[in-house]
Design a protein around this motif. Structure first.
Motif, PDB file in Angstrom:
ATOM      1  N   VAL A   9       0.862  -1.181   0.000  1.00 40.27           N
ATOM      2  CA  VAL A   9       0.000   0.000   0.000  1.00 40.27           C
ATOM      3  C   VAL A   9       0.898   1.230   0.000  1.00 40.27           C
ATOM      4  CG1 VAL A   9      -1.845   1.244   1.167  1.00 40.27           C
ATOM      5  CG2 VAL A   9      -1.768  -1.258   1.272  1.00 40.27           C
ATOM      6  N   ASN A  10       0.823   2.025  -1.039  1.00 44.01           N
ATOM      7  CA  ASN A  10       1.634   3.233  -1.164  1.00 44.01           C
ATOM      8  C   ASN A  10       0.809   4.464  -0.829  1.00 44.01           C
ATOM      9  OD1 ASN A  10       3.896   1.794  -2.020  1.00 44.01           O
ATOM     10  ND2 ASN A  10       3.310   1.928  -4.169  1.00 44.01           N
ATOM     11  N   GLN A  54      -1.261  -4.427  10.541  1.00 41.85           N
ATOM     12  CA  GLN A  54      -1.947  -4.584   9.257  1.00 41.85           C
ATOM     13  C   GLN A  54      -1.784  -3.331   8.416  1.00 41.85           C
ATOM     14  OE1 GLN A  54      -5.898  -5.474  10.859  1.00 41.85           O
ATOM     15  NE2 GLN A  54      -5.784  -7.477   9.900  1.00 41.85           N
ATOM     16  N   ALA A  55      -1.771  -3.523   7.103  1.00 43.21           N
ATOM     17  CA  ALA A  55      -1.795  -2.425   6.131  1.00 43.21           C
ATOM     18  C   ALA A  55      -2.712  -2.847   5.006  1.00 43.21           C
ATOM     19  CB  ALA A  55      -0.394  -2.127   5.601  1.00 43.21           C
ATOM     20  N   ARG A  64      -9.667   4.022   1.155  1.00 42.97           N
ATOM     21  CA  ARG A  64      -8.713   4.778   1.966  1.00 42.97           C
ATOM     22  C   ARG A  64      -7.617   3.846   2.480  1.00 42.97           C
ATOM     23  NH1 ARG A  64     -11.866   8.364   6.313  1.00 42.97           N
ATOM     24  NH2 ARG A  64      -9.732   9.187   6.519  1.00 42.97           N
ATOM     25  N   PRO A  65      -6.360   4.167   2.267  1.00 42.03           N
ATOM     26  CA  PRO A  65      -5.283   3.363   2.839  1.00 42.03           C
ATOM     27  C   PRO A  65      -5.336   3.419   4.366  1.00 42.03           C
ATOM     28  CG  PRO A  65      -4.455   4.840   1.134  1.00 42.03           C
ATOM     29  CD  PRO A  65      -5.847   5.268   1.423  1.00 42.03           C
ATOM     30  N   LEU A  66      -4.968   2.325   5.001  1.00 37.66           N
ATOM     31  CA  LEU A  66      -5.020   2.285   6.455  1.00 37.66           C
ATOM     32  C   LEU A  66      -3.797   1.589   7.017  1.00 37.66           C
ATOM     33  CD1 LEU A  66      -5.855  -0.787   7.635  1.00 37.66           C
ATOM     34  CD2 LEU A  66      -8.027  -0.164   6.612  1.00 37.66           C
ATOM     35  N   MET A 106      -7.551  -1.814  19.392  1.00 31.72           N
ATOM     36  CA  MET A 106      -7.230  -1.770  17.961  1.00 31.72           C
ATOM     37  C   MET A 106      -7.197  -0.303  17.535  1.00 31.72           C
ATOM     38  SD  MET A 106      -9.078  -3.690  14.744  1.00 31.72           S
ATOM     39  CE  MET A 106     -10.678  -2.960  15.097  1.00 31.72           C
ATOM     40  N   VAL A 107      -6.037   0.149  17.103  1.00 36.58           N
ATOM     41  CA  VAL A 107      -5.851   1.530  16.645  1.00 36.58           C
ATOM     42  C   VAL A 107      -5.713   1.506  15.131  1.00 36.58           C
ATOM     43  CG1 VAL A 107      -4.481   3.629  16.837  1.00 36.58           C
ATOM     44  CG2 VAL A 107      -4.681   2.082  18.805  1.00 36.58           C
ATOM     45  N   THR A 108      -6.649   2.187  14.434  1.00 30.57           N
ATOM     46  CA  THR A 108      -6.643   2.227  12.973  1.00 30.57           C
ATOM     47  C   THR A 108      -6.402   3.660  12.524  1.00 30.57           C
ATOM     48  OG1 THR A 108      -8.226   0.399  12.882  1.00 30.57           O
ATOM     49  CG2 THR A 108      -7.922   1.694  10.876  1.00 30.57           C
ATOM     50  N   VAL A 109      -5.416   3.859  11.670  1.00 30.35           N
ATOM     51  CA  VAL A 109      -5.112   5.169  11.089  1.00 30.35           C
ATOM     52  C   VAL A 109      -5.558   5.130   9.630  1.00 30.35           C
ATOM     53  CG1 VAL A 109      -3.344   6.901  10.640  1.00 30.35           C
ATOM     54  CG2 VAL A 109      -3.141   5.400  12.645  1.00 30.35           C
TER      55      VAL A 109
END
Length: 448
Positions: free
Chosen positions: A320-321, A353-354, A360-362, A427-430
């Motif tokens: 994922v770029n 995880q990516a 949306r990239p996460l 669980m922290v998701t950006v």
């Protein structure tokens, strides 16, 4: 660099001067044409008169004004010249019918010739006489124009000074303020052209005010938080000095090193927080592969994970770029992993995880530790806040740094329980913004 006032005055005055010169040149050409027409008419009238009427014994005087100097000549049928103006230069006979321009004695002449009553009559006048007459008339007519031009120049100076006066007042109002005086500037008293500038200045001062308040708050919080570990270090050092046995001294020194590590960690986190409160620039953004960054993070934190028997790994590796600052993103990921490893029990699991979710990239870090109750999650991003009941030491700045870096990248942070059934784990998701252009390589999606 020239000032706006100087450029405006120079431009207007030069434009005025060019207009005056153009008007003077146009006036001179117009008067010269009128003078030539009138002079040609005089030449024809003189030629139309009988040559005998201008003889010396007729009593009719010739023109003596140099501006009206004419040379009147006549020849009979035999070709003998009749002297009519003996005091004028005698020109050769050109035998023309009508007007012509000739050069005699290095002087340009305008002459008119015709045959009348058996005689050839030739009347001539120097062109410089006409030019001088037109110039004199233009000067007399243009003198008021020059006066009006001077008056106009003075009016321009006055008007420009009056128009730029609000800018001078604005500059004085800004220059006269201190660093702490960040109250908004009055917009109502400004002309419409300056109101956007004043509004922008007010917005900038509002941002400065917020930055100063944040800085004061940060310094106050830092001073408060540093006081406790420094006091603890002082007390621990006293315990080392008062230790009576080698075992007691060793235990005291161990605790002293532990407190020094905590103080060092606190200072390092505070410096990182201050550094990442500055907005990013376009030059700092590069293409970052989140999957590759996660794999490198696992290698960097493997020693700490092994020391606590925690299973640290990447789930569903994906390429994922995103466009981001790699250094800042590395700090964000390190803080998330460090928090997960710190608060997860011995033998726990931390997953990285990516992927892409809803375009949306996460970036996601989850653990199976005790988790954080829902009522405390909103405060996790506050500086120096730590929920009650945590045995792991920390300073409460990790997630504040994560939030600042996420805000710099216009990313969203979502906190949730890793295990929805039991409510355990965190669980922290950006979630990063949707990229402007789709990446060339396919990306894997992960469930939400």
């Amino acid at each position: 660099m020239k000032t706006m006032r100087g450029q405006l005055l120079l431009g207007l005055l030069c434009a005025t001067l060019l207009c005056v010169l153009a008007a003077g040149a146009s006036l001179y050409r117009s008067l010269l044409e009128e003078t030539n027409e009138l002079a040609d008419l005089q030449l024809r009238q003189l030629a139309a008169a009988l040559p005998n009427e201008f003889a010396p014994d007729t009593g009719m005087a010739l023109a003596q004004d140099p501006e009206e100097m004419f040379v009147l000549q006549a020849w009979d049928d035999a070709g003998h010249q009749q002297v009519i103006s003996p005091d004028k230069p005698q020109l050769p006979r050109y035998a023309v019918s009508g007007f012509a321009e000739v050069t005699v004695f290095k002087q340009r002449w305008r002459l008119y010739g015709e045959t009348r009553r058996g005689r050839y009559v030739q009347v001539a006048q120097p062109l410089e006489v006409r030019d001088g007459l037109a110039a004199a008339m233009a000067l007399r007519a243009g003198a008021p124009l020059l006066l009006f031009a001077l008056i106009l120049a003075l009016l321009i100076v006055v008007v420009v000074a009056r128009v730029l006066a609000p800018m001078e007042r604005l500059a004085q109002a800004v220059a006269g303020r201190s660093a702490d005086a960040l109250a908004p500037l009055p917009v109502q008293d400004m002309p419409p052209e300056l109101r956007p500038v004043v509004a922008s200045l007010n917005g900038l001062m509002h941002k400065f005010d917020q930055a100063l308040q944040a800085q004061r708050s940060f310094v106050a919080d830092a001073a408060h938080e540093l006081r406790s570990p420094l006091t603890a270090l002082k007390l621990q050092l006293q315990l080392v000095e008062r230790a009576e046995t080698e075992a007691a001294r060793s235990e005291a020194l161990r605790k002293l090193h532990e407190r020094l590590d905590r103080a060092t960690h606190l200072v390092r986190q505070m410096l990182s927080l201050a550094r990442h409160e500055v907005a990013l620039t376009e030059g700092q953004l590069t293409t970052v592969d989140l999957g590759q960054m996660l794999e490198a993070a696992v290698a960097d934190h493997s020693a700490l994970a092994d020391s606590r028997a925690i299973d640290l790994g990447v789930v569903a590796p994906a390429k994922v770029n995103i466009a981001a600052d790699p250094d800042a993103l590395q700090v964000l990921l390190n803080n998330l992993i460090d928090n997960a490893l710190r608060y997860t029990q011995q033998g726990g699991t931390v997953d990285l995880q990516a992927g892409v979710e809803a375009g949306r990239p996460l970036l996601r870090v989850s653990d199976n530790g005790p988790g954080v109750p829902l009522q405390y999650r909103a405060r996790l991003f506050d500086r120096f806040y730590r929920p009650d009941g945590n045995d792991a030491w920390g300073c409460g700045l990790g997630l504040s740094i994560v939030r600042n870096i996420a805000d710099q990248h216009q990313a969203q942070i979502v906190l949730d329980a890793a295990d929805q059934g039991s409510g355990r784990g965190l669980m922290v998701t950006v979630l990063f913004p949707v990229p402007a252009a789709a990446p060339e390589t396919a990306t894997a999606s992960v469930p939400g």
